[in-house]
Structure formats: C-alpha cells, structure tokens
Scaffold this motif. Structure first.
Motif, PDB file in Angstrom:
ATOM      1  N   THR A 119       0.848  -1.194   0.000  1.00 31.53           N
ATOM      2  CA  THR A 119       0.000   0.000   0.000  1.00 31.53           C
ATOM      3  C   THR A 119       0.879   1.238   0.000  1.00 31.53           C
ATOM      4  O   THR A 119       2.052   1.179   0.381  1.00 31.53           O
ATOM      5  N   HIS A 120       0.292   2.355  -0.424  1.00 29.22           N
ATOM      6  CA  HIS A 120       1.015   3.615  -0.327  1.00 29.22           C
ATOM      7  C   HIS A 120       0.063   4.712   0.126  1.00 29.22           C
ATOM      8  O   HIS A 120      -1.150   4.632  -0.085  1.00 29.22           O
ATOM      9  N   ARG A 121       0.642   5.692   0.769  1.00 29.42           N
ATOM     10  CA  ARG A 121      -0.051   6.919   1.171  1.00 29.42           C
ATOM     11  C   ARG A 121       0.922   8.039   0.851  1.00 29.42           C
ATOM     12  O   ARG A 121       1.918   8.227   1.547  1.00 29.42           O
ATOM     13  N   THR A 122       0.651   8.756  -0.239  1.00 23.94           N
ATOM     14  CA  THR A 122       1.615   9.693  -0.792  1.00 23.94           C
ATOM     15  C   THR A 122       1.019  11.089  -0.841  1.00 23.94           C
ATOM     16  O   THR A 122      -0.078  11.281  -1.353  1.00 23.94           O
ATOM     17  N   ARG A 123       1.773  12.049  -0.325  1.00 24.08           N
ATOM     18  CA  ARG A 123       1.312  13.435  -0.334  1.00 24.08           C
ATOM     19  C   ARG A 123       1.556  14.038  -1.717  1.00 24.08           C
ATOM     20  O   ARG A 123       2.636  13.888  -2.286  1.00 24.08           O
ATOM     21  N   MET A 124       0.529  14.727  -2.242  1.00 24.33           N
ATOM     22  CA  MET A 124       0.585  15.273  -3.592  1.00 24.33           C
ATOM     23  C   MET A 124      -0.042  16.657  -3.635  1.00 24.33           C
ATOM     24  O   MET A 124      -0.754  17.047  -2.721  1.00 24.33           O
ATOM     25  N   ASN A 125       0.219  17.351  -4.741  1.00 23.23           N
ATOM     26  CA  ASN A 125      -0.446  18.615  -5.076  1.00 23.23           C
ATOM     27  C   ASN A 125      -1.019  18.478  -6.469  1.00 23.23           C
ATOM     28  O   ASN A 125      -0.373  17.919  -7.357  1.00 23.23           O
ATOM     29  N   ALA A 126      -2.213  19.013  -6.665  1.00 26.06           N
ATOM     30  CA  ALA A 126      -2.799  19.070  -8.000  1.00 26.06           C
ATOM     31  C   ALA A 126      -3.283  20.486  -8.247  1.00 26.06           C
ATOM     32  O   ALA A 126      -3.939  21.086  -7.390  1.00 26.06           O
ATOM     33  N   TYR A 127      -2.928  20.992  -9.406  1.00 28.68           N
ATOM     34  CA  TYR A 127      -3.393  22.303  -9.858  1.00 28.68           C
ATOM     35  C   TYR A 127      -4.479  22.051 -10.893  1.00 28.68           C
ATOM     36  O   TYR A 127      -4.214  21.450 -11.935  1.00 28.68           O
ATOM     37  N   VAL A 137      -9.127  23.268 -17.886  1.00 27.18           N
ATOM     38  CA  VAL A 137      -8.321  22.925 -19.058  1.00 27.18           C
ATOM     39  C   VAL A 137      -7.160  21.988 -18.740  1.00 27.18           C
ATOM     40  O   VAL A 137      -6.636  21.334 -19.644  1.00 27.18           O
ATOM     41  N   THR A 138      -6.761  21.912 -17.473  1.00 24.75           N
ATOM     42  CA  THR A 138      -5.623  21.058 -17.107  1.00 24.75           C
ATOM     43  C   THR A 138      -5.742  20.616 -15.663  1.00 24.75           C
ATOM     44  O   THR A 138      -6.106  21.410 -14.796  1.00 24.75           O
ATOM     45  N   GLU A 139      -5.407  19.338 -15.422  1.00 23.17           N
ATOM     46  CA  GLU A 139      -5.094  18.899 -14.060  1.00 23.17           C
ATOM     47  C   GLU A 139      -3.602  18.593 -14.068  1.00 23.17           C
ATOM     48  O   GLU A 139      -3.145  17.692 -14.777  1.00 23.17           O
ATOM     49  N   ARG A 140      -2.835  19.387 -13.323  1.00 26.03           N
ATOM     50  CA  ARG A 140      -1.376  19.265 -13.276  1.00 26.03           C
ATOM     51  C   ARG A 140      -1.006  18.724 -11.895  1.00 26.03           C
ATOM     52  O   ARG A 140      -1.263  19.363 -10.883  1.00 26.03           O
ATOM     53  N   ILE A 141      -0.367  17.550 -11.873  1.00 31.75           N
ATOM     54  CA  ILE A 141      -0.131  16.831 -10.619  1.00 31.75           C
ATOM     55  C   ILE A 141       1.363  16.754 -10.318  1.00 31.75           C
ATOM     56  O   ILE A 141       2.156  16.372 -11.173  1.00 31.75           O
ATOM     57  N   TYR A 142       1.699  17.089  -9.083  1.00 28.90           N
ATOM     58  CA  TYR A 142       3.078  17.024  -8.594  1.00 28.90           C
ATOM     59  C   TYR A 142       3.159  15.984  -7.479  1.00 28.90           C
ATOM     60  O   TYR A 142       2.359  16.027  -6.539  1.00 28.90           O
ATOM     61  N   PHE A 143       4.132  15.074  -7.588  1.00 34.05           N
ATOM     62  CA  PHE A 143       4.355  14.072  -6.544  1.00 34.05           C
ATOM     63  C   PHE A 143       5.742  13.475  -6.719  1.00 34.05           C
ATOM     64  O   PHE A 143       6.393  13.673  -7.744  1.00 34.05           O
ATOM     65  N   THR A 147       8.787   8.055  -3.459  1.00 32.16           N
ATOM     66  CA  THR A 147       8.012   7.861  -2.229  1.00 32.16           C
ATOM     67  C   THR A 147       7.006   6.734  -2.412  1.00 32.16           C
ATOM     68  O   THR A 147       6.838   5.886  -1.531  1.00 32.16           O
ATOM     69  N   ILE A 148       6.341   6.709  -3.558  1.00 31.18           N
ATOM     70  CA  ILE A 148       5.368   5.643  -3.826  1.00 31.18           C
ATOM     71  C   ILE A 148       6.083   4.300  -3.935  1.00 31.18           C
ATOM     72  O   ILE A 148       5.713   3.327  -3.278  1.00 31.18           O
ATOM     73  N   LEU A 149       7.124   4.240  -4.748  1.00 31.73           N
ATOM     74  CA  LEU A 149       7.835   2.988  -4.986  1.00 31.73           C
ATOM     75  C   LEU A 149       8.408   2.415  -3.685  1.00 31.73           C
ATOM     76  O   LEU A 149       8.299   1.216  -3.421  1.00 31.73           O
ATOM     77  N   LYS A 150       8.986   3.283  -2.868  1.00 28.18           N
ATOM     78  CA  LYS A 150       9.564   2.828  -1.598  1.00 28.18           C
ATOM     79  C   LYS A 150       8.501   2.153  -0.735  1.00 28.18           C
ATOM     80  O   LYS A 150       8.748   1.099  -0.143  1.00 28.18           O
TER      81      LYS A 150
END
Length: 198
Positions: A119-127, A137-143, A147-150
C-alpha cells in the motif's frame, strides 16, 4: 458539469475572481475527485471540455479523452481501491490548488512494474487550471515517484528467493518505464513578464 460565467473576463493575476466563480470551481473540483474515486469516468471526463492531465514527476501528458481513459484504466488496474484524503484546498486567480494524500493497494501491474500487494499513502499537489471562460483545461499533478515505490516494495520479503525475484522484476519494470523523452509541452515554458516598480 463545468462552471460557466456570464461572459469571459481577462484574468488579472492580482485579483481573485468573484466568490460565485470560486464556489463553482470548488464544486467542480470536489465532484471531479469524487467521480475519480467512484471510477465514474464519464462524469470525471465531463468536468473538462478537453481532458488533459500533466504528471510532472514523470514529465508525461495524457491529452484527449482516449489518452485520459487509458491513464484511468492503467492506474485503476494497478490500484483498484485508489482514493484521496484532502489536506488543503486553495484558490488562485486561474486555478484551484489541492494538497491531498493519494492512497491505494498495488493489486495489478503498473506499466512494467508487477503488483507488490503493498500500500502507499503519498502526499501530492494538483493544480486544476481554468481558462478565461471558466473551463477546466488542465489537471497538473506534482508528486514524488520514489516515495510511492519505496512504500510499495517495503512488504516484499527480501529473505526469500521469491522476494528477491520480485524485487528484480520490479527494478526491471522501473528501468523499462524510466526511458523515453519528456513531453515537449512540459519543457517549453515561458517565464512571466514581471514589471518592476522601483
């Protein structure tokens, strides 16, 4: 369901839109999040006039309904229980910015990476970026991909030969997915023209 103002108004980066516009954007984004959790792709896609996702960590763009549906399918095969926990919700002149936890269990292949069962629990930002007509017009995701792979490989038993083989397959999958050039649309940026006032 998209927010539509009575007329297009050019955006001034120092002035937030009217409260009614901010509330309409917020509702659209919250509906978008819920539709993703419910895996109601028709409803999710209807929040855009033209679906467009930018995954900055991977420098990858999913543009158009077919590409975005493929992205949804790939991620939900890998994480069928994927869901969000919203941390913070902010408005800007042309976007809604959401900080959230993305959670899921790795039950199926993610591209070339075999399922780990982790399982993963990863903190992200989406614009969620809106145009001057209040269309999403856009969903821009930063992560952070690492962190997920680990988190996903933490449960693989490294003391067993089967665990070592799984780690090797995971590494092979990560290497296979890390090739390729970044999407040029994410590289071609223009700095804003700031006017200095002395």
């Amino acid at each position: 369901m998209k927010a539509v103002p009575t007329k297009a108004v050019p955006m001034n980066r120092f002035v937030l839109p009217d409260e009614s516009i901010l509330r309409a954007r917020e509702k659209l984004v919250l509906d978008h999040f819920q539709d993703e959790v419910d895996q109601d792709w028709g409803a999710t896609l209807s929040t855009f006039p033209h679906p467009h996702y930018e995954l900055i960590a991977q420098m990858k763009v999913h543009d158009g309904e077919a590409a975005v549906r493929e992205y949804y399918d790939e991620t939900r095969v890998a994480f069928p229980d994927q869901h969000h926990e919203i941390i913070a919700f902010r408005h800007s002149v042309d976007a809604v910015i959401v900080e959230f936890w993305l959670l899921g269990t790795h039950r199926g292949p993610l591209g070339e990476i075999p399922a780990t069962g982790g399982t993963h629990r990863t903190r992200m930002n989406a614009y969620f970026v809106f145009d001057e007509n209040e269309n999403l017009v856009t969903e821009r995701i930063y992560f952070d991909q690492l962190t997920i792979l680990k988190q996903l490989v933490e449960g693989v038993d490294r003391r067993k030969p089967s665990g070592i083989l799984k780690l090797l397959r995971i590494l092979k999958g990560v290497l296979a997915m890390s090739g390729g050039a970044p999407d040029a649309r994410l590289l071609d940026t223009t700095p804003p023209d700031f006017v200095r006032r002395d």
